[in-house]
Write a protein that holds these residues in place. Sequence first.
Motif, PDB file in Angstrom:
ATOM      1  N   UNK A   5      -7.996   0.813  -1.213  1.00  0.00           N
ATOM      2  CA  UNK A   5      -7.561   2.184  -0.898  1.00  0.00           C
ATOM      3  C   UNK A   5      -6.042   2.245  -0.765  1.00  0.00           C
ATOM      4  N   UNK A   6      -5.393   2.914  -1.700  1.00  0.00           N
ATOM      5  CA  UNK A   6      -3.943   3.053  -1.659  1.00  0.00           C
ATOM      6  C   UNK A   6      -3.178   1.826  -2.111  1.00  0.00           C
ATOM      7  N   UNK A   7      -3.877   0.817  -2.644  1.00  0.00           N
ATOM      8  CA  UNK A   7      -3.211  -0.416  -3.074  1.00  0.00           C
ATOM      9  C   UNK A   7      -2.335  -0.153  -4.294  1.00  0.00           C
ATOM     10  N   UNK A   8      -1.071  -0.528  -4.220  1.00  0.00           N
ATOM     11  CA  UNK A   8      -0.135  -0.351  -5.333  1.00  0.00           C
ATOM     12  C   UNK A   8       0.052  -1.631  -6.146  1.00  0.00           C
ATOM     13  N   UNK A   9      -0.131  -2.759  -5.506  1.00  0.00           N
ATOM     14  CA  UNK A   9       0.132  -4.053  -6.128  1.00  0.00           C
ATOM     15  C   UNK A   9       0.476  -5.039  -5.031  1.00  0.00           C
ATOM     16  N   UNK A  10       1.244  -6.056  -5.365  1.00  0.00           N
ATOM     17  CA  UNK A  10       1.618  -7.052  -4.360  1.00  0.00           C
ATOM     18  C   UNK A  10       2.833  -7.824  -4.845  1.00  0.00           C
ATOM     19  N   UNK A  11       3.395  -8.608  -3.937  1.00  0.00           N
ATOM     20  CA  UNK A  11       4.440  -9.564  -4.302  1.00  0.00           C
ATOM     21  C   UNK A  11       4.002 -10.939  -3.814  1.00  0.00           C
ATOM     22  N   UNK A  12       4.554 -11.965  -4.443  1.00  0.00           N
ATOM     23  CA  UNK A  12       4.290 -13.332  -4.000  1.00  0.00           C
ATOM     24  C   UNK A  12       5.619 -14.035  -3.764  1.00  0.00           C
ATOM     25  N   UNK A  56       4.520   0.943   4.899  1.00  0.00           N
ATOM     26  CA  UNK A  56       5.389  -0.092   4.367  1.00  0.00           C
ATOM     27  C   UNK A  56       6.323   0.430   3.289  1.00  0.00           C
ATOM     28  N   UNK A  57       7.023  -0.488   2.657  1.00  0.00           N
ATOM     29  CA  UNK A  57       8.008  -0.142   1.639  1.00  0.00           C
ATOM     30  C   UNK A  57       7.352  -0.051   0.264  1.00  0.00           C
ATOM     31  N   UNK A  58       7.958   0.699  -0.656  1.00  0.00           N
ATOM     32  CA  UNK A  58       7.392   0.783  -2.008  1.00  0.00           C
ATOM     33  C   UNK A  58       7.452  -0.566  -2.713  1.00  0.00           C
ATOM     34  N   UNK A  59       6.611  -0.711  -3.724  1.00  0.00           N
ATOM     35  CA  UNK A  59       6.478  -1.989  -4.414  1.00  0.00           C
ATOM     36  C   UNK A  59       7.800  -2.449  -5.015  1.00  0.00           C
ATOM     37  N   UNK A  60       8.586  -1.518  -5.575  1.00  0.00           N
ATOM     38  CA  UNK A  60       9.841  -1.934  -6.209  1.00  0.00           C
ATOM     39  C   UNK A  60      10.811  -2.520  -5.182  1.00  0.00           C
ATOM     40  N   UNK A  62       0.824  -1.204   0.000  1.00  0.00           N
ATOM     41  CA  UNK A  62       0.000   0.000   0.000  1.00  0.00           C
ATOM     42  C   UNK A  62       0.862   1.260   0.000  1.00  0.00           C
ATOM     43  N   UNK A  63       0.272   2.330  -0.471  1.00  0.00           N
ATOM     44  CA  UNK A  63       0.970   3.605  -0.571  1.00  0.00           C
ATOM     45  C   UNK A  63       1.246   4.209   0.804  1.00  0.00           C
ATOM     46  N   UNK A  64       0.304   4.036   1.740  1.00  0.00           N
ATOM     47  CA  UNK A  64       0.365   4.794   2.992  1.00  0.00           C
ATOM     48  C   UNK A  64       1.300   4.195   4.036  1.00  0.00           C
TER      49      UNK A  64
END
Length: 497
Positions: free
Chosen positions: A156-163, A113-117, A109-111
């Motif tokens: 809300x604020x979801x950027x993506x995810x990792x698996x 934690x760490x950025x998706x990259x 999420x944007x708000x």
Amino acid sequence: MSINITAKRQATFRRFAEKPLDLLVIGGGIVGSGVARDAAMRGLRTGLVDRYDFAYGTSSRSSRLLHGGLRYLEQGRVGLVHESSVEKKIVHAIAPHLGQPLGFIFPVYKINGRPLWQMRIGVKMYDLLCNGRNFKPSRGYTKNETLGKLPQINTAGLRGSVRYYDALTSDARLTLDTLRSAVRSGALISNYTRFTDAKRENGAWSCEIEDTLTGEKLALRARAILNAAGPWSEKIPHSAVKLRLTKGIHIVVDRKRVSVAEGEAVTMVEGKRILFLIPWGERLIIGTTDTDYDAKPENVRVDLEDIDYVLHTVNTTFPSVNLGRDDIISSWSGLRPLIANRDGTPSDTSRAHQIKNPVEGWWDIAGGKLTTYRLMAEQAVSQIVRHLKFAAKPCRTAKEPLLPADEAAPYSGIIPPAYGEAAVRHYVENEWAVSLADVMMRRTSWHYYLPDMPARAAEVAGWMAAAAGWPPARLAAELADYAKEAAKTYPASLTPV
């Protein structure tokens, strides 16, 4: 118990005194079981006792995961992550019936934690720390791909995810099958057997143990003793262990309540804590919490405050689910016996293990994780072998299967066995089940998995009475004792579905 089963148990108990042991292990949880297996396979005359049932404590009340620990990577504990990641693959290899690879989807999420990259880089590092051979490669997902996997996720604020990949196990079954393997190699084991004290004399320990079911006491000699009593380690005579106990609870709900892709779990973040939503057959396991605990280990129980914290986290991550107390099928509460460090929050406390030799011939082993139990055992037994100057065989626990496939099936697996009298008879006759709770909670997990538990408990008690030869008074007492244990897994205002 029937005459044959009682006689078999008494005969095993008395064999502890037939001739001196090379090693006496105190504690029949996963670590003690691993030590007993390793020592017996290397040729040491090994005995193991536990004052309660095997896997009674932490080893039947964990998150049931074999994992490297993605959170520990963020904390900079690279060595621990590498150790755990390698060990999860080893356990999967030696006990494939108790290691189900699972993909864990971690929403970003944007708000917070760490950025998706950064998360994408992090999970690739996680793969590398598994010697580059995780169960499957990790990957990232866009926001739309994440919604395809988790349609009920908070957007809300979801950027993506990792698996990334870890594995699901059954902690109690892993403990019991490790003990079965130890016995195949010649170890003596006895549950409901209390270590009362020991005195060092003439180069060995003179010990006393007591069968808590009959009151029979026995004197024995052991060249070395290893204290692997988990949350009870501090209270063992001669122990030098200092622990910080932290409590974690889990709830179980119907799998249909949250839409999760087949073969995949969800990693949720709440403050500094990471919680998991884990598919378990027709159920979902959700947890865990992490709070300090200062009371007696045997009294740990699930509280409504714990329940509401977990429900809040799920409903924040999946707002449309609206999970409530009435959805809970079962729950459990366990303790982490961490090495004492009062600095920081429980979640900041290291999960590293410690092996100490405070006095001649005595070892304490504490801390660590379910995933690293085999490595902990190998390191401890290697120290003991060197001290005893024992001409031991090489350690083979990383290569040799825990059990032949035909001995594991059909009564040992991640999903509970088929409900029925045949399973109950097997556990009574072959797996040291003494009480109703032994079968319901640790041998089968029926208590946590199946509905209508009060009615089923009475039926299982009847099957146990037939298999073990209980008189009517014993059957009634077992049902009462089981109800007391069950009360610790359901808060007072919750009842089984």
